[in-house]
Scaffold this motif. Structure first.
Motif, PDB file in Angstrom:
ATOM      1  N   THR A 100      70.553  74.445  69.477  1.00 53.93           N
ATOM      2  CA  THR A 100      70.003  73.475  69.992  1.00 53.93           C
ATOM      3  C   THR A 100      68.733  73.406  70.809  1.00 53.93           C
ATOM      4  OG1 THR A 100      71.569  73.282  71.814  1.00 53.93           O
ATOM      5  CG2 THR A 100      72.128  72.087  69.650  1.00 53.93           C
ATOM      6  N   SER A 101      68.573  74.489  71.850  1.00 57.77           N
ATOM      7  CA  SER A 101      67.585  74.645  72.714  1.00 57.77           C
ATOM      8  C   SER A 101      66.163  75.236  71.700  1.00 57.77           C
ATOM      9  CB  SER A 101      67.788  75.972  73.353  1.00 57.77           C
ATOM     10  OG  SER A 101      68.591  75.684  74.423  1.00 57.77           O
ATOM     11  N   SER A 104      65.070  71.772  70.261  1.00 57.71           N
ATOM     12  CA  SER A 104      64.523  71.171  71.423  1.00 57.71           C
ATOM     13  C   SER A 104      63.156  71.791  71.840  1.00 57.71           C
ATOM     14  CB  SER A 104      65.341  71.184  72.709  1.00 57.71           C
ATOM     15  OG  SER A 104      66.682  70.736  72.672  1.00 57.71           O
ATOM     16  N   LYS A 107      60.442  70.279  69.269  1.00 54.85           N
ATOM     17  CA  LYS A 107      60.270  68.863  69.664  1.00 54.85           C
ATOM     18  C   LYS A 107      59.120  68.861  70.858  1.00 54.85           C
ATOM     19  CE  LYS A 107      64.598  66.816  68.517  1.00 54.85           C
ATOM     20  NZ  LYS A 107      65.888  66.279  69.006  1.00 54.85           N
TER      21      LYS A 107
END
Length: 211
Positions: A100-101, A104, A107
């Motif tokens: 998930t990091s 992120s 993004k």
């Protein structure tokens, strides 16, 4: 290192330049663990030069949390985050399976309007396939087509398809497979493509009907 030990023994703080030169030596010899140790003992805020070396060191030893922290400090006009720096952190997060990091950070790359390279795209697509973030995977595919100078490969599509299937978007995975079989696609599905779809297809009766 002996110079640094003497400085500590006699409470000689020194200046940023002295520490920078010592850390440069450690960086040159790829003594990343020692560099991380001495970075944590800095008696003053690190300069942009030291931040860049520390980012490389902490990324190499797999300390993804400190790597992200250092990256967040690189906000001055002469030391803003660039793609090579973010790629180092992406690598650290990937090694630690912090998927998930990774997503992120991608993004953030898009927000900064940086141009992703193959290393970046491969790392992020792999993360998407692990957690089933098909939307992020499609963003990467779009960016490859519109922002890079390299072509999408079947490996890229396979990871995107796997992310769709992992997230339960089996129908979307099937639609992407159908696209790969059209004339508009620059690549063709391979055995991995079909296995990625089939493995998840058999788990969903509604999707089986499409076969």
């Amino acid at each position: 290192l002996k110079v640094m030990d003497i400085m500590k023994k006699h409470n000689m703080i020194g200046d940023d330049g002295v520490y920078a030169h010592l850390l440069i030596i450690l960086d040159h010899h790829k003594e990343y663990e020692l560099l991380c140790e001495h970075y944590n003992e800095l008696p003053f805020p690190p300069s942009p030069v030291i931040l860049r070396m520390a980012l490389r060191a902490f990324s190499h030893v797999g300390d993804w949390q400190t790597s992200i922290s250092i990256l967040s400090q690189m906000h001055s006009p002469n030391n803003s985050p660039n793609l090579p720096s973010i790629n180092l952190v992406l690598g650290a997060c990937s090694k630690a399976e912090q998927w998930t990091s990774v997503i992120s950070l991608y993004k953030w790359i898009r927000k900064l309007r940086l141009r992703p390279d193959q290393e970046c795209c491969n790392t992020v697509l792999s993360a998407c396939s692990k957690v089933g973030d098909h939307e992020a995977a499609f963003n990467v595919l779009t960016d490859i087509k519109t922002k890079t100078d390299f072509d999408t490969t079947i490996h890229h599509y396979n990871l995107a398809i796997y992310s769709c299937a992992t997230s339960g978007e089996a129908t979307t995975a099937y639609e992407l497979l159908k696209f790969l079989k059209t004339k508009e696609s620059n690549v063709r599905p391979d055995s991995v493509t079909y296995s990625s779809v089939i493995i998840h297809a058999v788990r969903r009766k509604s999707f089986q009907k499409q076969w």
